[in-house]
Structures are given as structure tokens and as C-alpha cells.
Design a protein around this motif. Structure first.
Motif, mmCIF file in Angstrom:
data_model
loop_
_atom_site.group_PDB
_atom_site.id
_atom_site.type_symbol
_atom_site.label_atom_id
_atom_site.label_comp_id
_atom_site.label_asym_id
_atom_site.label_seq_id
_atom_site.Cartn_x
_atom_site.Cartn_y
_atom_site.Cartn_z
ATOM 1 N N VAL A 241 -0.394 13.721 9.586
ATOM 2 C CA VAL A 241 -1.847 13.647 9.749
ATOM 3 C C VAL A 241 -2.529 12.982 8.557
ATOM 4 O O VAL A 241 -3.708 12.629 8.642
ATOM 5 C CB VAL A 241 -2.461 15.045 9.993
ATOM 6 N N ALA A 242 -1.798 12.798 7.443
ATOM 7 C CA ALA A 242 -2.406 12.137 6.281
ATOM 8 C C ALA A 242 -1.324 11.731 5.291
ATOM 9 O O ALA A 242 -0.309 12.406 5.144
ATOM 10 C CB ALA A 242 -3.409 13.054 5.590
ATOM 11 N N LEU A 243 -1.564 10.618 4.622
ATOM 12 C CA LEU A 243 -0.703 10.196 3.515
ATOM 13 C C LEU A 243 -1.074 10.992 2.271
ATOM 14 O O LEU A 243 -2.254 11.175 1.974
ATOM 15 C CB LEU A 243 -0.880 8.705 3.249
ATOM 16 N N VAL A 244 -0.056 11.478 1.559
ATOM 17 C CA VAL A 244 -0.298 12.228 0.325
ATOM 18 C C VAL A 244 -0.116 11.311 -0.890
ATOM 19 O O VAL A 244 -1.018 11.143 -1.699
ATOM 20 C CB VAL A 244 0.630 13.455 0.229
ATOM 21 N N PHE A 245 1.073 10.721 -1.037
ATOM 22 C CA PHE A 245 1.301 9.729 -2.094
ATOM 23 C C PHE A 245 2.555 8.938 -1.777
ATOM 24 O O PHE A 245 3.307 9.263 -0.863
ATOM 25 C CB PHE A 245 1.410 10.382 -3.489
ATOM 26 N N GLU A 246 2.785 7.882 -2.556
ATOM 27 C CA GLU A 246 3.948 7.020 -2.388
ATOM 28 C C GLU A 246 4.816 7.058 -3.642
ATOM 29 O O GLU A 246 4.361 7.455 -4.711
ATOM 30 C CB GLU A 246 3.512 5.575 -2.119
ATOM 31 N N GLY A 247 6.069 6.629 -3.483
ATOM 32 C CA GLY A 247 6.969 6.599 -4.622
ATOM 33 C C GLY A 247 8.166 5.701 -4.351
ATOM 34 O O GLY A 247 8.219 5.003 -3.330
ATOM 35 N N ASP A 248 9.126 5.729 -5.259
ATOM 36 C CA ASP A 248 10.320 4.902 -5.138
ATOM 37 C C ASP A 248 11.572 5.761 -5.102
ATOM 38 O O ASP A 248 11.669 6.778 -5.805
ATOM 39 C CB ASP A 248 10.418 3.927 -6.316
ATOM 40 N N VAL A 249 12.530 5.351 -4.284
ATOM 41 C CA VAL A 249 13.834 6.001 -4.227
ATOM 42 C C VAL A 249 14.816 5.160 -5.025
ATOM 43 O O VAL A 249 14.857 3.932 -4.872
ATOM 44 C CB VAL A 249 14.334 6.140 -2.771
ATOM 45 N N VAL A 250 15.598 5.809 -5.879
ATOM 46 C CA VAL A 250 16.553 5.083 -6.708
ATOM 47 C C VAL A 250 17.894 5.796 -6.684
ATOM 48 O O VAL A 250 17.996 6.992 -6.388
ATOM 49 C CB VAL A 250 16.071 4.967 -8.173
ATOM 50 N N ALA A 251 18.924 5.029 -7.015
ATOM 51 C CA ALA A 251 20.248 5.583 -7.283
ATOM 52 C C ALA A 251 20.538 5.309 -8.748
ATOM 53 O O ALA A 251 20.219 4.242 -9.277
ATOM 54 C CB ALA A 251 21.306 4.931 -6.399
ATOM 55 N N VAL A 252 21.127 6.276 -9.437
ATOM 56 C CA VAL A 252 21.388 6.121 -10.859
ATOM 57 C C VAL A 252 22.747 6.698 -11.213
ATOM 58 O O VAL A 252 23.189 7.696 -10.632
ATOM 59 C CB VAL A 252 20.273 6.793 -11.700
ATOM 60 N N GLY A 253 23.423 6.060 -12.135
ATOM 61 C CA GLY A 253 24.705 6.545 -12.620
ATOM 62 C C GLY A 253 24.592 6.973 -14.073
ATOM 63 O O GLY A 253 23.493 7.082 -14.632
ATOM 64 N N SER B 53 14.004 10.517 -5.702
ATOM 65 C CA SER B 53 12.828 9.773 -6.146
ATOM 66 C C SER B 53 12.956 9.556 -7.653
ATOM 67 O O SER B 53 13.483 10.401 -8.381
ATOM 68 C CB SER B 53 11.542 10.528 -5.819
ATOM 69 N N ARG B 54 12.476 8.413 -8.122
ATOM 70 C CA ARG B 54 12.602 8.095 -9.548
ATOM 71 C C ARG B 54 11.954 9.176 -10.409
ATOM 72 O O ARG B 54 12.534 9.647 -11.394
ATOM 73 C CB ARG B 54 11.946 6.742 -9.836
ATOM 74 N N GLU B 55 10.757 9.596 -10.026
ATOM 75 C CA GLU B 55 10.030 10.582 -10.814
ATOM 76 C C GLU B 55 10.741 11.924 -10.858
ATOM 77 O O GLU B 55 10.824 12.556 -11.909
ATOM 78 C CB GLU B 55 8.612 10.749 -10.265
ATOM 79 N N SER B 56 11.264 12.375 -9.714
ATOM 80 C CA SER B 56 11.908 13.686 -9.703
ATOM 81 C C SER B 56 13.211 13.680 -10.489
ATOM 82 O O SER B 56 13.572 14.683 -11.130
ATOM 83 C CB SER B 56 12.144 14.161 -8.265
ATOM 84 N N LEU B 57 13.941 12.570 -10.488
ATOM 85 C CA LEU B 57 15.173 12.472 -11.276
ATOM 86 C C LEU B 57 14.863 12.520 -12.773
ATOM 87 O O LEU B 57 15.504 13.269 -13.534
ATOM 88 C CB LEU B 57 15.910 11.182 -10.935
#
Length: 251
Positions: free
Chosen positions: A105-117, A178-182
């Protein structure tokens, strides 16, 4: 007497107007479920809840005028609660299970998905992950191409922290999220940024407010949409993101 007559005439009209306003406002009490992934949803040792999306849900209730109860649970449990009808609201990225039981019903926010080693690793594309073990939170569908690639060995975890711990202990080759959560989890673990390699972007994510398909009152949906749009466009969402993610490295 004339003044008294005017007062008596006005009072019933005012009461009727107030009753009409109350009747038009959504009155249903909703139950939200927040995914227990820091810093979005955090269960405190005392049994309470904190986190970015917990605070945002409180702001949503205040802005929409709809009473909302909230509980923080692991990701798979949140999906099960939405499916069973135990919960009405969820802020999340889309997944194949969620889109069949709720509507955005609504957009909250956007972000990026990443893979990291680990430090020294470098991934240029998803093909570089083939044959490697990649940790990800159970039930989360970050990227369709990643999910579909059977040559990438996927290992389910319960949290971003567990994914990173396994990565740093060399039990997996990479972690996805997500980049931020990692980066937030790495900081919370007290580990330096230098212990991770360069994150590889693999997609864009959209966190949306989902309303259970069982909630059919259009007034409720409209009130939630208007309130979330106002919180996002008015800067509340950005302020909360800044509060929790301030100081994270740019990459």
C-alpha cells in the motif's frame, strides 16, 4: 433568550459533525509484525522492542489515527503470521509468499543488495559465486537471479550477524544482504570494516508497507497509504535511517 436559543441550536449540529467525523475514521485495531533483523526490529532482553521499523510503526499509528500493536519476530515467523492472519501489517521487501497473501500500500524506502566476502575477495558478477557457499537469512528473497542459480550453494541463517560470523570464521565464502544491514551488523559485532572485501551490488530492494488481504476496508488502506507517504515525503523515514545508519562506511 435569543442567545440561549442559538447555543442550543448549535450544539446538536456540532455533535452531529463530530459523530460524522468519527464514523468516517478507520476504527479497526491492527496488528503489525516487524522482522527481527537489526536495526529494523530488535527484541530487547526485557521483552520489549526497538529498532527503525518499530519506531516507524509507532509514527504510522500516530499519523494515520489507527491503533497498531506491534511484535518483533524472526523473518520466517513474520511470514507465517501474515499468512495465518495473526498479523495485518508488515514492512518488507517482496517475496513469492508475501505477494500472495498481502498487497503493498506504500513505499517505505529503497536500498541496495550486495554480496560480500572476506578481506581480499573480489566478486565481479553472480557467476563468481558459483561453486561457493553463500550465507543468507532463511526465507528472504533478495534477488531472483541469485535464487534461481543452482550452482550457487546457499546456506540459510537466522540473522545477518550469523551470516557474517560464519563468513569471518571461514565456514562460508560470502554473505548476502542489504548493504546497510551488513555494515550495521559488522559494527555491532565490533569488527573492523577491513575484515570484509568490496561489496558486489547484485540488485535494488524496495521496502514496502504490506497490508493483509484479509483487511478489506478501503478506508484503512487509504489512511495507511496517506500516512506512510507523509512520513516518507516529510522526512521522518530519512531521519530514522540517519539515526540508525549514521557513521557507516560509504562502501
Amino acid at each position: 433568550m435569543m442567545h440561549r436559543r442559538r447555543v442550543l441550536t448549535w450544539l446538536p449540529l456540532a455533535a452531529a459533525a463530530c459523530m460524522g467525523h468519527a464514523a468516517s475514521a478507520p476504527q479497526r485495531r491492527l496488528k503489525a509484525v516487524t522482522i527481527g533483523v537489526a536495526p529494523y526490529g530488535i527484541r530487547t532482553p526485557e521483552g520489549g522492542a526497538s529498532g527503525l521499523l518499530v519506531e516507524l510503526t509507532e509514527a504510522l499509528a500516530a499519523r494515520s489515527g489507527i491503533p497498531i500493536d506491534n511484535v518483533v519476530v524472526p523473518y520466517p515467523r513474520a511470514m507465517a503470521m501474515m499468512q495465518s492472519g495473526e498479523a495485518d501489517l508488515l514492512m518488507s521487501i517482496a517475496n513469492s509468499r508475501l505477494v500472495s497473501i498481502a498487497r503493498p500500500v506504500a513505499l517505505v524506502f529503497e536500498g541496495d543488495v550486495v554480496a560480500v566476502g572476506r578481506a581480499g575477495s573480489h566478486f565481479a558478477s553472480l557467476a563468481d559465486l558459483r561453486g561457493k557457499v553463500v550465507a543468507h537469512i532463511r526465507g528472504v528473497e533478495y534477488n531472483a537471479a541469485f535464487e534461481a542459480d543452482q550452482q550457487i550453494r546457499k546456506h540459510e541463517t537466522t540473522s545477518i550477524e550469523q551470516s557474517l560470523k560464519m563468513l569471518l570464521e571461514r565456514r562460508v565464502d560470502a554473505a548476502i544482504g542489504s548493504r546497510e544491514s551488513l555494515l550495521y551488523a559488522l559494527r555491532a559485532m565490533g569488527r573492523p570494516r577491513a575484515q570484509l572485501g568490496t561489496p558486489m551490488p547484485i540488485g535494488h530492494l524496495y521496502v514496502r508497507l504490506y497490508l493483509s488481504s484479509r483487511v478489506t476496508d478501503d478506508a484503512v488502506a487509504d489512511a495507511l497509504t496517506s500516512a506512510m507517504d507523509a512520513l516518507r515525503d516529510g522526512g521522518t523515514v530519512a531521519a530514522l535511517r540517519k539515526k540508525y545508519f549514521a557513521g557507516l562506511p560509504a562502501r
